[in-house]
Design an enzyme around this catalytic site. Structure first.
Site, PDB file in Angstrom:
ATOM      1  N   SER A  98      29.683 -21.189  -1.136  1.00 39.81           N
ATOM      2  CA  SER A  98      29.919 -20.563  -2.552  1.00 39.81           C
ATOM      3  C   SER A  98      31.308 -20.168  -2.738  1.00 39.81           C
ATOM      4  O   SER A  98      32.229 -19.625  -1.723  1.00 39.81           O
ATOM      5  CB  SER A  98      29.477 -18.995  -2.011  1.00 39.81           C
ATOM      6  OG  SER A  98      29.403 -18.324  -3.068  1.00 39.81           O
ATOM      7  N   GLU A 122      22.002 -18.345 -10.956  1.00 40.65           N
ATOM      8  CA  GLU A 122      21.382 -17.520 -10.268  1.00 40.65           C
ATOM      9  C   GLU A 122      21.911 -16.263 -11.017  1.00 40.65           C
ATOM     10  O   GLU A 122      23.041 -15.884 -11.151  1.00 40.65           O
ATOM     11  CB  GLU A 122      22.346 -17.636  -8.905  1.00 40.65           C
ATOM     12  CG  GLU A 122      21.901 -16.563  -7.868  1.00 40.65           C
ATOM     13  CD  GLU A 122      22.462 -16.792  -6.591  1.00 40.65           C
ATOM     14  OE1 GLU A 122      22.347 -16.229  -5.495  1.00 40.65           O
ATOM     15  OE2 GLU A 122      23.123 -17.778  -6.364  1.00 40.65           O
ATOM     16  N   LYS A 161      17.759 -13.039   0.704  1.00 43.40           N
ATOM     17  CA  LYS A 161      18.691 -12.315   1.676  1.00 43.40           C
ATOM     18  C   LYS A 161      18.164 -11.149   2.493  1.00 43.40           C
ATOM     19  O   LYS A 161      17.597 -10.173   1.868  1.00 43.40           O
ATOM     20  CB  LYS A 161      19.981 -11.811   0.707  1.00 43.40           C
ATOM     21  CG  LYS A 161      20.865 -12.769   0.118  1.00 43.40           C
ATOM     22  CD  LYS A 161      21.935 -12.170  -0.914  1.00 43.40           C
ATOM     23  CE  LYS A 161      22.976 -13.241  -1.363  1.00 43.40           C
ATOM     24  NZ  LYS A 161      23.645 -12.359  -2.303  1.00 43.40           N
ATOM     25  N   LYS A 188      31.044 -19.311  -8.494  1.00 40.51           N
ATOM     26  CA  LYS A 188      30.729 -17.859  -9.397  1.00 40.51           C
ATOM     27  C   LYS A 188      31.268 -18.085 -10.643  1.00 40.51           C
ATOM     28  O   LYS A 188      32.381 -18.631 -11.100  1.00 40.51           O
ATOM     29  CB  LYS A 188      31.613 -17.005  -8.554  1.00 40.51           C
ATOM     30  CG  LYS A 188      31.175 -16.450  -7.399  1.00 40.51           C
ATOM     31  CD  LYS A 188      29.821 -15.968  -7.014  1.00 40.51           C
ATOM     32  CE  LYS A 188      29.428 -15.676  -5.346  1.00 40.51           C
ATOM     33  NZ  LYS A 188      28.102 -14.753  -5.306  1.00 40.51           N
ATOM     34  N   ASP A 214      18.340 -13.446  -7.392  1.00 44.63           N
ATOM     35  CA  ASP A 214      18.984 -12.695  -6.291  1.00 44.63           C
ATOM     36  C   ASP A 214      18.748 -11.279  -6.041  1.00 44.63           C
ATOM     37  O   ASP A 214      17.633 -10.799  -5.459  1.00 44.63           O
ATOM     38  CB  ASP A 214      20.156 -13.250  -6.315  1.00 44.63           C
ATOM     39  CG  ASP A 214      21.170 -12.609  -5.001  1.00 44.63           C
ATOM     40  OD1 ASP A 214      20.563 -11.912  -4.304  1.00 44.63           O
ATOM     41  OD2 ASP A 214      22.310 -13.059  -4.964  1.00 44.63           O
ATOM     42  N   GLY A 235      23.954 -15.773   1.317  1.00 47.66           N
ATOM     43  CA  GLY A 235      24.704 -15.013   2.412  1.00 47.66           C
ATOM     44  C   GLY A 235      25.512 -13.796   1.667  1.00 47.66           C
ATOM     45  O   GLY A 235      25.711 -13.552   0.508  1.00 47.66           O
ATOM     46  N   LYS A 270      28.302 -24.002  -4.994  1.00 47.05           N
ATOM     47  CA  LYS A 270      27.914 -23.021  -5.871  1.00 47.05           C
ATOM     48  C   LYS A 270      29.377 -22.410  -6.379  1.00 47.05           C
ATOM     49  O   LYS A 270      30.133 -21.843  -5.434  1.00 47.05           O
ATOM     50  CB  LYS A 270      27.105 -21.872  -5.306  1.00 47.05           C
ATOM     51  CG  LYS A 270      26.666 -20.748  -6.119  1.00 47.05           C
ATOM     52  CD  LYS A 270      25.832 -19.786  -5.583  1.00 47.05           C
ATOM     53  CE  LYS A 270      26.369 -18.916  -4.503  1.00 47.05           C
ATOM     54  NZ  LYS A 270      25.427 -17.819  -4.059  1.00 47.05           N
ATOM     55  N   ASP A 284      26.599 -18.903 -10.158  1.00 46.09           N
ATOM     56  CA  ASP A 284      26.000 -17.576  -9.847  1.00 46.09           C
ATOM     57  C   ASP A 284      26.758 -16.623 -10.658  1.00 46.09           C
ATOM     58  O   ASP A 284      28.070 -16.613 -10.454  1.00 46.09           O
ATOM     59  CB  ASP A 284      26.221 -17.301  -8.344  1.00 46.09           C
ATOM     60  CG  ASP A 284      25.829 -16.057  -7.792  1.00 46.09           C
ATOM     61  OD1 ASP A 284      25.088 -15.266  -8.498  1.00 46.09           O
ATOM     62  OD2 ASP A 284      25.820 -15.570  -6.559  1.00 46.09           O
TER      63      ASP A 284
END
Length: 377
Positions: free
Chosen positions: A144, A222, A271, A172, A247, A299, A170, A197
């Site tokens: 990430s 996400e 998660k 952000k 998520d 994570g 991934k 995400d």
């Protein structure tokens, strides 16, 4: 796929809780802000047969979640740990029931449950992965990547992780740092497995903008909307070709069931801390697998404790997409376990030793500790 063979009961003498401050190797930026130091609570369950370890994955401020370090510290010491100690002897599968009267605080509950699980499984000589039902001995590792200074810096950072061997990227995103950033990565690296995400940074009014991401052939987007916007997520999903992954919205197996029924989630990020523990995470996995919904393991910048547990969880059969179980060195120059997770041919191994299969580096643990409390029965 319920746990095939429950763990044996353990007798608890107490809990030790520590707040740690662990420097990150580089700042990690999301729509919630930037972290340079990871603040985390480590839990040690004390039993006559040895100790067990857990991790409460809250952050310093209530930005990602309503839970944060000091709230978790307070509720764990005042209510949750005493309730477990009052039971004295119990099986790990009973912890959630003991804690059920206390509303919320899933991350705190998850950390305590994990410590009890680790202690019980160590006493049995049984690995956590075997207990959960793992079917793989290593899991594919994704990384990430936080928001960088500009698209060029993002491309540089992604290139470094690809060179290290990560099998999925991934990035952000947030308003103003979405289409251009995604385009830069796709243009630079071609058809790599790529997802974005949003961490709840958008609203349904942004649907037209988010639809622009469809042209990048993403694995998923996400959590684009707020965690309680299941209906809006379903409406957004109908307007996008990119699969919508939830998520923060998935706080339990019941929430997963509801999201799937509404058509709000084509993919689910699991998660353990967010859903209240690894046993509930298995139930979320089961719900999704039965519905044909792929899941992956997210994570929370875990230490070697949570990272080992996540690797075991991600080895369950329904985890068909690479998750965020990265090498420890992705975040930490120095971990609190003696053998931190490493990347091997794009994968992280599932520990096979008793319990979580890790040993604590006591010197590192002490060096990073900023607060410590021992609670005995």
């Amino acid at each position: 796929m319920p746990i095939a063979r429950p763990a044996a009961s353990v007798t608890l003498d107490g809990f030790e809780l520590r707040v740690l401050h662990i420097p990150l190797v580089s700042p990690f930026t999301t729509s919630f802000g930037t972290e340079t130091v990871r603040e985390v609570i480590v839990v040690r369950a004390l039993t006559p047969d040895g100790d067990g370890w857990g991790e409460i994955v809250t952050q310093a401020a209530p930005l990602y979640s309503s839970e944060y370090t000091q709230s978790a510290w307070d509720v764990a010491l005042r209510f949750l740990a005493p309730a477990i100690l009052d039971a004295r002897t119990l099986a790990p599968e009973q912890v959630a029931g003991v804690l059920e009267p206390f509303v919320g605080h899933r991350m705190a509950k998850a950390g305590l449950e994990l410590a009890v699980l680790d202690a019980a499984l160590r006493a049995e000589g049984r690995a956590f992965g075997e207990y959960l039902g793992a079917v793989r001995d290593a899991v594919p590792s994704g990384v990430s990547v936080g928001i960088q200074a500009d698209p060029a810096a993002l491309v540089d950072r992604v290139g470094g992780y690809l060179d290290e061997g990560y099998v999925r990227i991934k990035i952000k995103i947030k308003p103003g740092r979405d289409v251009a950033d995604t385009a830069a990565v796709r243009d630079a690296f071609g058809a790599i497995p790529l997802r974005v995400d949003a961490n709840s940074a958008y609203t349904l009014a942004d649907a037209e903008l988010l639809a622009e991401l469809d042209r990048f052939d993403l694995l998923l987007i996400e959590q684009p909307l707020q965690e309680d916007d299941l209906v809006d997520h379903a409406a957004l999903a109908r307007r996008l070709r990119t699969p919508v992954c939830l998520d923060e919205s998935i706080v339990s197996a019941k929430a997963a069931t509801d999201a799937i029924a509404l058509g709000a989630a084509a993919v689910v990020n699991v998660k353990a801390g967010r859903v209240g523990g690894y046993l509930e995470a298995v139930r979320v996995h089961d719900v999704c697998r039965d519905a044909g919904i792929p899941v992956w393991c997210g994570g929370m910048l875990e230490t070697g404790i949570g990272r080992a547990a996540n690797a075991a969880l991600a080895a369950l059969p329904g985890f068909t997409l690479p998750g965020d179980v990265s090498a420890s060195s992705r975040f930490y120059a120095r971990d609190i376990v003696t053998e931190p997770a490493v990347l091997e041919d794009g994968h992280v191994r599932v520990p096979t030793g008793p319990g979580l299969g890790i040993e604590i580096d006591q010197v590192a643990l002490d060096d990073f500790t900023v607060e410590r409390t021992l609670l005995r029965r």
